[in-house]
Design a protein around this motif. Sequence first.
Motif, PDB file in Angstrom:
ATOM      1  N   GLY A 131       0.786  -1.229   0.000  1.00 46.64           N
ATOM      2  CA  GLY A 131       0.000   0.000   0.000  1.00 46.64           C
ATOM      3  C   GLY A 131       0.817   1.278   0.000  1.00 46.64           C
ATOM      4  O   GLY A 131       0.278   2.347  -0.261  1.00 46.64           O
ATOM      5  N   GLN A 132       2.108   1.211   0.307  1.00 46.50           N
ATOM      6  CA  GLN A 132       2.933   2.421   0.280  1.00 46.50           C
ATOM      7  C   GLN A 132       3.110   2.872  -1.169  1.00 46.50           C
ATOM      8  O   GLN A 132       3.120   2.042  -2.086  1.00 46.50           O
ATOM      9  N   VAL A 133       3.238   4.169  -1.362  1.00 44.43           N
ATOM     10  CA  VAL A 133       3.476   4.704  -2.702  1.00 44.43           C
ATOM     11  C   VAL A 133       4.816   5.421  -2.732  1.00 44.43           C
ATOM     12  O   VAL A 133       5.318   5.879  -1.703  1.00 44.43           O
ATOM     13  N   GLU A 134       5.389   5.523  -3.916  1.00 46.71           N
ATOM     14  CA  GLU A 134       6.663   6.229  -4.057  1.00 46.71           C
ATOM     15  C   GLU A 134       6.404   7.730  -3.946  1.00 46.71           C
ATOM     16  O   GLU A 134       5.394   8.233  -4.439  1.00 46.71           O
ATOM     17  N   PRO A 135       7.314   8.464  -3.308  1.00 44.36           N
ATOM     18  CA  PRO A 135       7.117   9.912  -3.184  1.00 44.36           C
ATOM     19  C   PRO A 135       7.198  10.584  -4.560  1.00 44.36           C
ATOM     20  O   PRO A 135       7.939  10.145  -5.434  1.00 44.36           O
ATOM     21  N   SER A 136       6.432  11.660  -4.727  1.00 48.28           N
ATOM     22  CA  SER A 136       6.452  12.366  -6.011  1.00 48.28           C
ATOM     23  C   SER A 136       7.687  13.251  -6.134  1.00 48.28           C
ATOM     24  O   SER A 136       8.129  13.552  -7.237  1.00 48.28           O
ATOM     25  N   ARG A 143      18.819   8.414  -1.010  1.00 49.95           N
ATOM     26  CA  ARG A 143      19.451   7.369  -1.824  1.00 49.95           C
ATOM     27  C   ARG A 143      18.420   6.812  -2.794  1.00 49.95           C
ATOM     28  O   ARG A 143      17.291   6.572  -2.418  1.00 49.95           O
ATOM     29  N   VAL A 144      18.848   6.617  -4.045  1.00 45.22           N
ATOM     30  CA  VAL A 144      17.933   6.176  -5.086  1.00 45.22           C
ATOM     31  C   VAL A 144      18.601   5.172  -6.018  1.00 45.22           C
ATOM     32  O   VAL A 144      19.819   5.002  -5.997  1.00 45.22           O
ATOM     33  N   GLU A 145      17.773   4.546  -6.829  1.00 46.37           N
ATOM     34  CA  GLU A 145      18.228   3.784  -7.987  1.00 46.37           C
ATOM     35  C   GLU A 145      17.604   4.481  -9.186  1.00 46.37           C
ATOM     36  O   GLU A 145      16.418   4.798  -9.164  1.00 46.37           O
ATOM     37  N   ALA A 146      18.391   4.749 -10.205  1.00 44.24           N
ATOM     38  CA  ALA A 146      17.870   5.481 -11.352  1.00 44.24           C
ATOM     39  C   ALA A 146      18.419   4.899 -12.644  1.00 44.24           C
ATOM     40  O   ALA A 146      19.504   4.320 -12.669  1.00 44.24           O
ATOM     41  N   ARG A 147      17.634   5.073 -13.709  1.00 39.26           N
ATOM     42  CA  ARG A 147      18.097   4.668 -15.034  1.00 39.26           C
ATOM     43  C   ARG A 147      18.821   5.851 -15.646  1.00 39.26           C
ATOM     44  O   ARG A 147      18.440   6.998 -15.463  1.00 39.26           O
ATOM     45  N   PHE A 148      19.873   5.570 -16.385  1.00 38.78           N
ATOM     46  CA  PHE A 148      20.673   6.611 -17.012  1.00 38.78           C
ATOM     47  C   PHE A 148      20.536   6.510 -18.521  1.00 38.78           C
ATOM     48  O   PHE A 148      20.637   5.419 -19.088  1.00 38.78           O
ATOM     49  N   GLY A 149      20.288   7.634 -19.165  1.00 42.93           N
ATOM     50  CA  GLY A 149      20.255   7.687 -20.617  1.00 42.93           C
ATOM     51  C   GLY A 149      19.168   6.842 -21.256  1.00 42.93           C
ATOM     52  O   GLY A 149      19.336   6.378 -22.380  1.00 42.93           O
ATOM     53  N   GLY A 150      18.077   6.590 -20.534  1.00 44.13           N
ATOM     54  CA  GLY A 150      16.975   5.828 -21.102  1.00 44.13           C
ATOM     55  C   GLY A 150      17.193   4.328 -21.144  1.00 44.13           C
ATOM     56  O   GLY A 150      16.387   3.597 -21.691  1.00 44.13           O
ATOM     57  N   GLY A 151      18.311   3.869 -20.572  1.00 40.97           N
ATOM     58  CA  GLY A 151      18.587   2.435 -20.559  1.00 40.97           C
ATOM     59  C   GLY A 151      17.715   1.686 -19.570  1.00 40.97           C
ATOM     60  O   GLY A 151      16.973   2.278 -18.794  1.00 40.97           O
ATOM     61  N   LYS A 152      17.809   0.366 -19.598  1.00 44.50           N
ATOM     62  CA  LYS A 152      17.009  -0.468 -18.690  1.00 44.50           C
ATOM     63  C   LYS A 152      17.711  -0.702 -17.364  1.00 44.50           C
ATOM     64  O   LYS A 152      17.073  -0.964 -16.356  1.00 44.50           O
TER      65      LYS A 152
END
Length: 161
Positions: A131-136, A143-152
């Motif tokens: 039920g938790q949602v990611e913050p907007s 700390r995050v995980e992110a995609r770079f340059g549109g990659g997977k």
Amino acid sequence: DNRAEALAEAAAHDRAAAKTRAGDTAAAWEAELYRRLEGHVRSAAQENEAREAERAAAEAAAGAEGFELGSRVEARYRGRLKWFPAQVTSVAPLALKERTKSIGGLFSLGLRYEDGDEESGVPRLRVRLSGQVEPSELAAGCRVEARFGGGKRTFSGVVVN
């Protein structure tokens, strides 16, 4: 084992030193060797106590966030983008070197997904309570995980501004 090698090396050094020193006896050398061995046994016991304390701290931290054994959660299986329903099956402390590069928390979780798949060592960042949602919006220092340059592929990072 590094300790066994170090102990053997120390014993060899002690034997050589004992032969050259006048008045040293084999019994004195043996007593010194046993004293050193006893110290290593105590060190191993102390290490076990430290590991148990870390495990207890990890379980307490996980429990404080609501991730107790049997808890229903949602997780990103193998770091994928989609959240899947799962159940917490274990809590483990992160090693010190893992904590410094960790992307969330002092613990990792073992999970059993509803489809039967299992995963261990899942970092806190990839698990949320049902039920938790990611913050907007994310604050600096998050700390995050992110995609770079549109990659997977995702990369660990920290929000800077």
